[in-house]
Design a protein around this motif. Structure first.
Motif, PDB file in Angstrom:
ATOM      1  N   THR A 152       0.859  -1.185   0.000  1.00 24.59           N
ATOM      2  CA  THR A 152       0.000   0.000   0.000  1.00 24.59           C
ATOM      3  C   THR A 152       0.893   1.232   0.000  1.00 24.59           C
ATOM      4  O   THR A 152       1.893   1.263   0.721  1.00 24.59           O
ATOM      5  CB  THR A 152      -0.873   0.043   1.273  1.00 24.59           C
ATOM      6  N   SER A 178     -14.193  -2.353  -1.665  1.00 29.39           N
ATOM      7  CA  SER A 178     -13.520  -2.837  -2.870  1.00 29.39           C
ATOM      8  C   SER A 178     -14.197  -2.167  -4.067  1.00 29.39           C
ATOM      9  O   SER A 178     -15.377  -1.817  -4.010  1.00 29.39           O
ATOM     10  CB  SER A 178     -13.669  -4.345  -2.967  1.00 29.39           C
ATOM     11  N   TYR A 193     -11.742  -1.987   3.630  1.00 32.18           N
ATOM     12  CA  TYR A 193     -10.803  -2.963   3.072  1.00 32.18           C
ATOM     13  C   TYR A 193      -9.380  -2.638   3.526  1.00 32.18           C
ATOM     14  O   TYR A 193      -8.941  -1.487   3.470  1.00 32.18           O
ATOM     15  CB  TYR A 193     -10.942  -3.019   1.544  1.00 32.18           C
ATOM     16  N   ALA A 196      -6.473  -1.075   1.203  1.00 32.13           N
ATOM     17  CA  ALA A 196      -6.687   0.347   0.943  1.00 32.13           C
ATOM     18  C   ALA A 196      -6.201   1.171   2.126  1.00 32.13           C
ATOM     19  O   ALA A 196      -5.833   2.337   1.982  1.00 32.13           O
ATOM     20  CB  ALA A 196      -8.168   0.615   0.708  1.00 32.13           C
ATOM     21  N   GLN A 248      -8.545   0.414  -2.712  1.00 31.48           N
ATOM     22  CA  GLN A 248      -8.205  -0.990  -2.513  1.00 31.48           C
ATOM     23  C   GLN A 248      -7.580  -1.599  -3.778  1.00 31.48           C
ATOM     24  O   GLN A 248      -6.738  -2.471  -3.705  1.00 31.48           O
ATOM     25  CB  GLN A 248      -9.484  -1.744  -2.107  1.00 31.48           C
ATOM     26  N   HIS A 271      -3.350   0.572  -3.511  1.00 32.18           N
ATOM     27  CA  HIS A 271      -2.969  -0.776  -3.055  1.00 32.18           C
ATOM     28  C   HIS A 271      -2.777  -1.704  -4.257  1.00 32.18           C
ATOM     29  O   HIS A 271      -3.117  -1.340  -5.373  1.00 32.18           O
ATOM     30  CB  HIS A 271      -4.088  -1.295  -2.130  1.00 32.18           C
TER      31      HIS A 271
END
Ligand SMILES: *[C@@H]1O[C@H](CO)[C@@H](O)[C@H](O)[C@H]1NC(C)=O
Ligand SMILES: *[C@@H]1O[C@H](CO)[C@@H](O)[C@H](O)[C@H]1NC(C)=O
Ligand SMILES: *[C@@H]1O[C@H](CO)[C@@H](O)[C@H](O)[C@H]1NC(C)=O
Ligand SMILES: *[C@@H]1O[C@H](CO)[C@@H](O)[C@H](O)[C@H]1NC(C)=O
Ligand SMILES: *[C@@H]1O[C@H](CO)[C@@H](O)[C@H](O)[C@H]1NC(C)=O
Length: 444
Positions: A152, A178, A193, A196, A248, A271
């Protein structure tokens, strides 16, 4: 009238009663304020700054060599506070541990947890357990804990500005979904999530520190750590607050279509850098991330946000994703159309049994139609510089030839000869930039 006020009084009483959870008294939960939390309350404390945030990142020794550059791209030594939790102690080849990375911790032995034998996905149990471990580090004056993965990338200044809008004394769980409907269906539409990245306010973290270990025993069948955490937060009476700037990226392939239509909200995270193509077509993954974060150093608040402008005499539309890309359309197209991402990417899961709709947003599909009046010429950022002391100059180069004739319907003005674009933007005075004025210069 008398009956009405009596029934109101009874409703009031019922609402006043606390609730207890399940029959097992060890599952009894603390009582939380029943009244809804205001979104942007007046905050009396000093403004939130970087020193109030502790980052918890989960990594693995085996992949560290490769992930290190992603973490070091956002980590600010001696400024950001936090830890990276490894699955085992890094060997001599990784020591001495670099001061440019977050200090490492070795995750606690999860096999001792009561929930361990029944857990379907034991690696994820380690990840959810790090939420407790980062809290137990006992850092002082913490307002927020931000949890992320080792793939990330964060824009720290935007994260600080975003968190500063909220009241850290409330129970807050801030993150995003997502991008893919199937992922949200399989896990949860309500959780934040983990890749993320998400933020937990200190009071929520403190509450979780008391309940999480027992809570995770209730969810051995849940497959991901963020799903378990989301369930445990929900059981405390707290719902997720949605922030669109977290990403995400449960996607594959070329995500330039998505990043070129970023909503007008500060970009916070990206991410799954290794499951997508490099975001700049002429660069590799780590160079791409550095290019994007380099632009964020010039203006973090604006990075990626989409703005649209027109050159009416020749009927061209420019769509600028600040610091990232420019698209030229040989036609006048409305923002309502251009804010839909070009579907240059594919969903996380596709193929048999996976039917559309794939995404949680509308897209322009097919992304390239072969119609010269709707397909863009794409340019990507190469460099940024300050000019005249108060402006930022970003230079963009053409990705490739579009391979189409000009749009005849809007006057046959081909943008094919354009090879380079400069976008000049004023340096923002506040983070609350809502209307942006750019100057765009094109070069053949
Ligand atoms: C952050 O705010 C605190 C007050 O809560 C202050 O003492 C500290 O100097 C500030 N730090 C930075 C880096 O601005
Ligand atoms: C961080 O601070 C320590 C102690 O003040 C110093 O030795 C170290 O060089 C600093 N690290 C970086 C990367 O600035
Ligand atoms: C593990 O699963 C078994 C069988 O479903 C159950 O009897 C047991 O109570 C579970 N253990 C824990 C710690 O939840
Ligand atoms: C990416 O490119 C840079 C500069 O050319 C190079 O140093 C680096 O090793 C490359 N990274 C990968 C993973 O290929
Ligand atoms: C459009 O321009 C091309 C050359 O760029 C030319 O061949 C074509 O005839 C023009 N079409 C119209 C309708 O003007």
């Amino acid at each position: 009238m008398g009956t009405l006020s009596k029934s109101i009084a009874i409703i009031g009483l019922v609402l006043f009663l606390s609730y207890t959870f399940l029959m097992n008294p060890s599952y009894q939960l603390p009582l939380f304020p029943a009244k809804p939390q205001e979104k942007f309350p007046v905050i009396k404390a000093s403004p939130t700054n970087i020193s109030h945030i502790v980052f918890g990142t989960v990594g693995s020794v085996n992949t560290w060599k490769h992930k290190r550059s992603y973490i070091e791209s956002w980590w600010q030594p001696n400024v950001t506070k936090g830890y990276i939790f490894m699955d085992s102690a890094p060997g001599n080849e990784y020591l001495p541990w670099p001061s440019t990375s977050p200090p490492f911790r070795v995750s606690e032995d999860i096999t001792k947890l009561k929930g361990y034998p029944n857990y379907s996905n034991k690696i994820q149990l380690r990840i959810v357990q790090t939420v407790l471990e980062v809290f137990r580090e006992g850092d002082e004056n913490v307002r927020w804990y931000v949890m992320t993965d080792d793939d990330t990338v964060l824009v720290i200044d935007n994260l600080v500005d975003m968190l500063a809008k909220y009241d850290h004394t409330k129970y807050l769980y801030i993150g995003t979904n997502s991008e893919c409907t199937h992922n949200n269906f399989a896990f949860s539409f309500d959780m934040a999530y983990g890749g993320a990245g998400y933020a937990l306010s200190y009071p929520l973290m403190e509450a979780l520190s008391k309940t999480l270990e027992m809570c995770i025993e209730r969810y051995p069948h849940l497959y991901t750590s963020d799903n378990v955490l989301g369930a445990c937060v929900a059981d405390l009476g707290v719902d997720r607050t949605h922030e669109q700037g977290f990403h995400q990226i449960d996607l594959h392939g070329d995500i330039s279509g998505l990043l070129s239509a970023h909503p007008n909200t500060p970009f916070l995270s990206l991410h799954h850098i290794d499951t997508i193509d490099p975001i700049f077509p002429s660069k590799n993954r780590s160079e791409s991330i550095n290019q994007l974060l380099q632009a964020a150093k010039f203006d973090h608040s604006r990075i990626l946000q989409q703005t649209i402008c027109y050159n009416k005499p020749i009927s061209w539309t420019f769509s600028v994703s600040w610091g990232y890309s420019v698209h030229i359309y040989e036609n006048v197209l409305p923002r309502s159309f251009l804010k839909k991402p070009l579907e240059t990417f594919t969903p996380w899961w596709s193929g048999s049994g996976k039917e559309p709709p794939f995404f949680m947003f509308n897209t322009r599909w097919p992304s390239f139609t072969g119609n010269p009046c709707v397909d863009p010429h794409s340019f990507f950022a190469d460099s940024n510089q300050n000019i005249d002391g108060n402006q930022i100059l970003t230079t963009f180069s053409r990705r490739s030839s579009r391979g189409l004739l000009a749009c005849a319907a809007s006057g046959n003005h081909s943008a094919e000869p354009i090879t380079k674009i400069m976008v000049i933007s004023p340096i923002p005075k506040t983070v609350e930039v809502s209307i942006l004025y750019h100057r765009i210069i094109v070069f053949t």
